[in-house]
Design an enzyme around this catalytic site. Structure first.
Site, PDB file in Angstrom:
ATOM      1  N   HIS A  11     -63.162   5.404 -10.190  1.00  0.00           N
ATOM      2  CA  HIS A  11     -63.616   5.794  -8.853  1.00  0.00           C
ATOM      3  C   HIS A  11     -62.449   6.274  -7.982  1.00  0.00           C
ATOM      4  O   HIS A  11     -61.274   6.015  -8.269  1.00  0.00           O
ATOM      5  CB  HIS A  11     -64.322   4.624  -8.162  1.00  0.00           C
ATOM      6  CG  HIS A  11     -63.416   3.441  -7.928  1.00  0.00           C
ATOM      7  ND1 HIS A  11     -62.510   3.374  -6.893  1.00  0.00           N
ATOM      8  CD2 HIS A  11     -63.269   2.289  -8.626  1.00  0.00           C
ATOM      9  CE1 HIS A  11     -61.851   2.232  -6.941  1.00  0.00           C
ATOM     10  NE2 HIS A  11     -62.284   1.552  -7.995  1.00  0.00           N
ATOM     11  N   GLU A  88     -66.650  -3.678 -11.778  1.00  0.00           N
ATOM     12  CA  GLU A  88     -65.284  -4.188 -11.869  1.00  0.00           C
ATOM     13  C   GLU A  88     -65.297  -5.668 -12.231  1.00  0.00           C
ATOM     14  O   GLU A  88     -66.310  -6.368 -12.027  1.00  0.00           O
ATOM     15  CB  GLU A  88     -64.568  -3.981 -10.528  1.00  0.00           C
ATOM     16  CG  GLU A  88     -63.114  -4.446 -10.480  1.00  0.00           C
ATOM     17  CD  GLU A  88     -62.221  -3.771 -11.508  1.00  0.00           C
ATOM     18  OE1 GLU A  88     -62.442  -3.986 -12.714  1.00  0.00           O
ATOM     19  OE2 GLU A  88     -61.287  -3.047 -11.098  1.00  0.00           O
TER      20      GLU A  88
END
EC number: 3.1.3.46
Length: 269
Positions: A11, A88
Site C-alpha cells: 500500500h 497486516e
C-alpha cells in the site's frame, strides 16, 4: 503445466508510516503522498492485463488498489476481492505506538523484533499460516479455472497476459526463462494483482523462499529478498504447476520492490 503471474504491491504511505508508528491492523488512511504513490503505481501498471485482483480489507490497501485500477487502460472495471487474510500482522498493544516503543518492549522481554510478539499480537507463524492459506486457495482457484477453460492451454488469451507484463518487467531475466521461449511452454493462465502490507508480504515471501524454494534473479540476494517493501513497491512472481496431484508449485521471482514509478529509474531488484 499451468502458469500464472502474481504481482504483489504494498500500500501507499500513511501518516503512521512517515512517523514510524506501529500500524498493524489500525485502519489508517493514505497520506497525500500515499495517494500520489498509488496513482503512480497505477500509471506504471496501466497496460497490464490482470485477470484477478485481491486486496487486504483495510482502508490503506483499499485506497491503493482503487488508485491503481483507476489508472488502468485494460481492467479498470475488474472486481476487487477484499480478503482479511491479506491484512497486516496484528501487533496488539503496540498498535498506534512508536516503533521505538515496540523495540523497547521486545528488549524488556529479552527478545528482538520482529520475533517478539506483543500482548494481543500475532506470532510470525500465525501470519505465515494466513499467507499460506491465501496462497493455497489462490492456486486452487487458478488451477480450477484453467481446467475449465481449454482455451488457456492453447495460449490464445494468455499470450497477451505475458506480453503486457513483459512491457515493464524483466521477464527475460527470470530464472529458468529459457523454457519460456519453448513452444511447448503454455502461456499464462492468469495474471493476479495482490495489494497488501509490509510485514505480511515479508512473511509471505519468506514462505515462498523457505518452503517453496523460490528461485531468485541473479541480481537479488536473500537479504534483499527478505527486506521490507517500500510503499507501493512492486514485486512479480511466476508460479508454475506441473501436471500431477498434490505437487507444490515452483515459483520464480522476476523482480522485487520495483520503484520505477516513484523515482523514474530503471534499476530493478
Amino acid at each position: 503445466m499451468t502458469r500464472f503471474a502474481l504481482t504483489v504491491v504494498r500500500h501507499g504511505e500513511t501518516r503512521f508510516n512517515k512517523e514510524k508508528i506501529i500500524q498493524g491492523q489500525v485502519d489508517e488512511p493514505l497520506s497525500e503522498t500515499g495517494f500520489k504513490q498509488a496513482a503512480a503505481a497505477g500509471v506504471f501498471l496501466n497496460n497490464v492485463k490482470f485477470t484477478h485482483v485481491f486486496s487486504s480489507d483495510l482502508m490503506r490497501t483499499k485506497q491503493t488498489v482503487h488508485g491503481i485500477l483507476e489508472k488502468s487502460k485494460v481492467c479498470k472495471d475488474l472486481t476487487v476481492k477484499y480478503d482479511s487474510r491479506l491484512r497486516e500482522r496484528k501487533y496488539g498493544v503496540a498498535e498506534g505506538r512508536a516503533l521505538s516503543e515496540l523495540r523497547a518492549m521486545a528488549k524488556a522481554a529479552g527478545e528482538e523484533c520482529p520475533m517478539f510478539t506483543p500482548p494481543g499480537g500475532e506470532t510470525l507463524d500465525q501470519v505465515k499460516m494466513r499467507g499460506k492459506d491465501f496462497f493455497d486457495i489462490l492456486c486452487q482457484l487458478i488451477l480450477q479455472e484453467a481446467g475449465q477453460n481449454e482455451q488457456f492451454s492453447q495460449g490464445a488469451p494468455s499470450n497477451c497476459l505475458e506480453t503486457s507484463l513483459a512491457e515493464i518487467f524483466p521477464l527475460g531475466k527470470t530464472c529458468g526463462s529459457e523454457s519460456n521461449s519453448d513452444s511447448s511452454t503454455p502461456g499464462l493462465a492468469a495474471s493476479v494483482l495482490v495489494v497488501s502490507h509490509g510485514a505480511y508480504m515479508k512473511s509471505l515471501f519468506n514462505y515462498f523462499l523457505t518452503d517453496l524454494k523460490c528461485s531468485l534473479p541473479s541480481t537479488l540476494n536473500k537479504s534483499e529478498f527478505m527486506s521490507v517493501s517500500p510503499n507501493t513497491g512492486i514485486s512479480l512472481f511466476i508460479v508454475n504447476f506441473e501436471k500431477g496431484r498434490e505437487v507444490k508449485p515452483t515459483i520464480q521471482c522476476v523482480c522485487m520492490y520495483l520503484q520505477d514509478h516513484l523515482n523514474g529509474g530503471t534499476e530493478t531488484r
